[in-house]
Write a protein that holds these residues in place. Structure first.
Motif, short mmCIF file in Angstrom:
data_model
loop_
_atom_site.label_atom_id
_atom_site.label_comp_id
_atom_site.label_asym_id
_atom_site.label_seq_id
_atom_site.Cartn_x
_atom_site.Cartn_y
_atom_site.Cartn_z
N GLN A 141 0.81 -1.23 0.00
CA GLN A 141 0.00 0.00 0.00
C GLN A 141 0.84 1.27 0.00
O GLN A 141 0.30 2.36 -0.22
N LEU A 142 2.14 1.16 0.21
CA LEU A 142 2.99 2.35 0.28
C LEU A 142 3.58 2.76 -1.06
O LEU A 142 4.23 3.80 -1.14
N VAL A 143 3.38 1.97 -2.10
CA VAL A 143 4.01 2.27 -3.39
C VAL A 143 2.95 2.72 -4.39
O VAL A 143 1.76 2.39 -4.25
N PRO A 144 3.36 3.50 -5.42
CA PRO A 144 2.37 4.10 -6.33
C PRO A 144 1.50 3.10 -7.08
O PRO A 144 0.34 3.39 -7.39
N ASP A 145 2.05 1.94 -7.40
CA ASP A 145 1.30 0.95 -8.17
C ASP A 145 0.53 -0.02 -7.27
O ASP A 145 0.30 -1.18 -7.61
N ARG A 146 0.10 0.47 -6.11
CA ARG A 146 -0.54 -0.39 -5.11
C ARG A 146 -1.78 -1.10 -5.67
O ARG A 146 -1.98 -2.28 -5.37
N GLU A 147 -2.60 -0.41 -6.43
CA GLU A 147 -3.84 -1.03 -6.90
C GLU A 147 -3.54 -2.18 -7.85
O GLU A 147 -4.19 -3.24 -7.80
N ARG A 157 -0.86 -23.50 2.01
CA ARG A 157 -2.28 -23.16 1.87
C ARG A 157 -2.68 -22.09 2.88
O ARG A 157 -3.43 -21.15 2.54
N PHE A 158 -2.22 -22.21 4.12
CA PHE A 158 -2.56 -21.20 5.12
C PHE A 158 -2.01 -19.84 4.72
O PHE A 158 -2.67 -18.81 4.90
N GLN A 159 -0.79 -19.82 4.18
CA GLN A 159 -0.20 -18.57 3.72
C GLN A 159 -1.07 -17.93 2.64
O GLN A 159 -1.40 -16.74 2.71
N TYR A 160 -1.45 -18.69 1.64
CA TYR A 160 -2.23 -18.12 0.54
C TYR A 160 -3.65 -17.76 0.97
O TYR A 160 -4.19 -16.73 0.53
N GLU A 161 -4.25 -18.58 1.82
CA GLU A 161 -5.65 -18.34 2.19
C GLU A 161 -5.80 -17.30 3.29
O GLU A 161 -6.74 -16.50 3.26
N ARG A 162 -4.89 -17.31 4.28
CA ARG A 162 -5.17 -16.58 5.52
C ARG A 162 -4.10 -15.56 5.94
O ARG A 162 -4.34 -14.81 6.89
N MET A 163 -2.97 -15.52 5.29
CA MET A 163 -1.89 -14.66 5.77
C MET A 163 -1.44 -13.63 4.75
O MET A 163 -1.14 -12.48 5.10
N LEU A 164 -1.37 -14.01 3.49
CA LEU A 164 -0.72 -13.16 2.50
C LEU A 164 -1.46 -11.84 2.28
O LEU A 164 -0.87 -10.76 2.38
N ARG A 165 -2.75 -11.91 1.99
CA ARG A 165 -3.48 -10.67 1.69
C ARG A 165 -3.58 -9.72 2.89
O ARG A 165 -3.38 -8.51 2.71
N PRO A 166 -3.88 -10.21 4.10
CA PRO A 166 -3.88 -9.27 5.23
C PRO A 166 -2.52 -8.60 5.45
O PRO A 166 -2.46 -7.47 5.94
N THR A 167 -1.45 -9.29 5.07
CA THR A 167 -0.11 -8.72 5.26
C THR A 167 0.17 -7.62 4.26
O THR A 167 0.56 -6.50 4.63
N ARG A 183 -1.85 -5.93 2.47
CA ARG A 183 -2.84 -4.85 2.50
C ARG A 183 -2.70 -3.97 3.75
O ARG A 183 -3.37 -2.93 3.84
N TRP A 184 -1.87 -4.37 4.69
CA TRP A 184 -1.75 -3.63 5.95
C TRP A 184 -1.08 -2.28 5.71
O TRP A 184 -0.10 -2.18 4.96
N VAL A 185 -1.60 -1.24 6.35
CA VAL A 185 -1.06 0.11 6.20
C VAL A 185 -0.51 0.56 7.55
O VAL A 185 -1.27 0.69 8.52
N PRO A 186 0.79 0.79 7.66
CA PRO A 186 1.34 1.25 8.93
C PRO A 186 0.88 2.67 9.24
O PRO A 186 0.65 3.49 8.34
N ASP A 187 0.78 2.97 10.52
CA ASP A 187 0.47 4.32 10.98
C ASP A 187 1.80 5.05 11.13
O ASP A 187 2.46 4.96 12.17
N LEU A 188 2.19 5.76 10.09
CA LEU A 188 3.52 6.38 10.07
C LEU A 188 3.65 7.44 11.16
O LEU A 188 4.72 7.57 11.78
N ASP A 189 2.60 8.21 11.40
CA ASP A 189 2.66 9.22 12.46
C ASP A 189 2.90 8.55 13.81
O ASP A 189 3.70 9.04 14.63
N LEU A 190 2.19 7.46 14.06
CA LEU A 190 2.36 6.76 15.33
C LEU A 190 3.76 6.17 15.44
O LEU A 190 4.41 6.28 16.50
#
Length: 270
Positions: free
Chosen positions: A128-134, A189-199, A201-208
């Motif tokens: 999510q931090l790079v211009p081609d995120r979508e 399978r767990f990586q592809y189903e349950r871990m990869l996309r949440p990782t 897609r996560w957006v760090p709180d840079l101010d925090l």
């Protein structure tokens, strides 16, 4: 090899496998989806004068989850790390996370800065931090769909393309095709189903992250030039207003050359 104590810790919805080596100030080494095994040689080197904690992330290998249909988000993995650090009772810690584990340690710094005086985020895939995120997220969804349709080799080819890591097709076929151990397939399978996309897609709180007392170090492999995780790491460093720190090797330099990696890491330890 140093003496290793192997234990489990019950946390909400999971039983975490963890290992402790050495004595001294606490260093935590964590990946995602990578489990504790690839960190063993680095951990042995650091255990000469540190307490070193390694763990399998929830849902991977020896860390079993109660609900396999629940996503292993960075926030959940960070909470697991917080509970492990508090349980070991040798902190506050230096926490090094690699790849998805780097996202975990950034989430830890946001939620529990009291438990980590330094976090080292080595090549976090923060798309999510790079211009081609979508475009990256669209390609990631396509890759997961390819895997769930029963084509793991095709999914790994897409993975390498997204990551901009060159791996010949025949090598991808050799590594990810054919017969493999059941646990490796379950972890994949767990990586592809349950871990990869949440990782990714996560957006760090840079101010925090700029305001917490925890020192945040952004690590990049010297040999990772042009790869996606170099781009995301550079974007993170820019957002935090810090200079990235180069480590020997590439995305898994701590596996390929643990002695050089340990020497560089020691330069960052208090």
């Amino acid at each position: 090899m140093t003496h290793t104590t192997t234990e489990t810790l019950r946390v909400p919805d999971a039983l975490l496998h963890y290992e402790v080596r050495g004595r001294g100030p606490l260093v935590v080494l964590v990946g995602a989806p990578m489990d504790a095994r690839p960190f063993e040689r680095l951990a042995d080197l650091l255990a000469a004068d540190h307490t070193v904690l390694t763990t399998d992330p929830r849902g991977i290998n020896r860390s079993k989850v109660d609900d396999p249909d629940r996503d292993a988000t960075p926030e959940l993995r960070a909470d697991d790390l917080a509970r492990l650090i508090a349980h070991v009772d040798a902190g506050p810690a230096v926490v090094l996370g690699s790849s998805g584990g780097a996202v975990s340690v950034l989430a830890l710094a946001q939620a529990r800065p009291d438990l980590a005086h330094t976090v080292i985020a080595h090549e976090p895939p923060l798309d999510q931090l790079v211009p081609d995120r979508e475009d990256l997220l669209r390609r990631t969804d396509e890759m997961v769909a390819t895997y769930l349709a029963g084509d793991p080799v095709g999914a790994w080819r897409q993975f390498m393309s997204i990551a901009n890591i060159h791996m010949p097709d025949e090598v991808v076929e050799q590594v990810f095709g054919g017969e493999r151990p059941p646990q490796d397939l379950a972890d994949e399978r767990f990586q592809y189903e349950r871990m990869l996309r949440p990782t990714v897609r996560w957006v760090p709180d840079l101010d925090l992250l700029r305001s917490v007392p925890t020192r945040v170090v952004v690590g990049i492999g010297e040999d990772s030039g042009g790869e996606l995780c170099e781009r995301t790491s550079l974007a993170l460093a820019e957002g935090l207003g810090v200079e990235p720190t180069r480590f020997p090797g590439g995305h898994i330099g701590f596996v390929d050359d643990p002695a050089r990696f340990a020497a560089r890491l020691r330069e960052l330890l208090p």
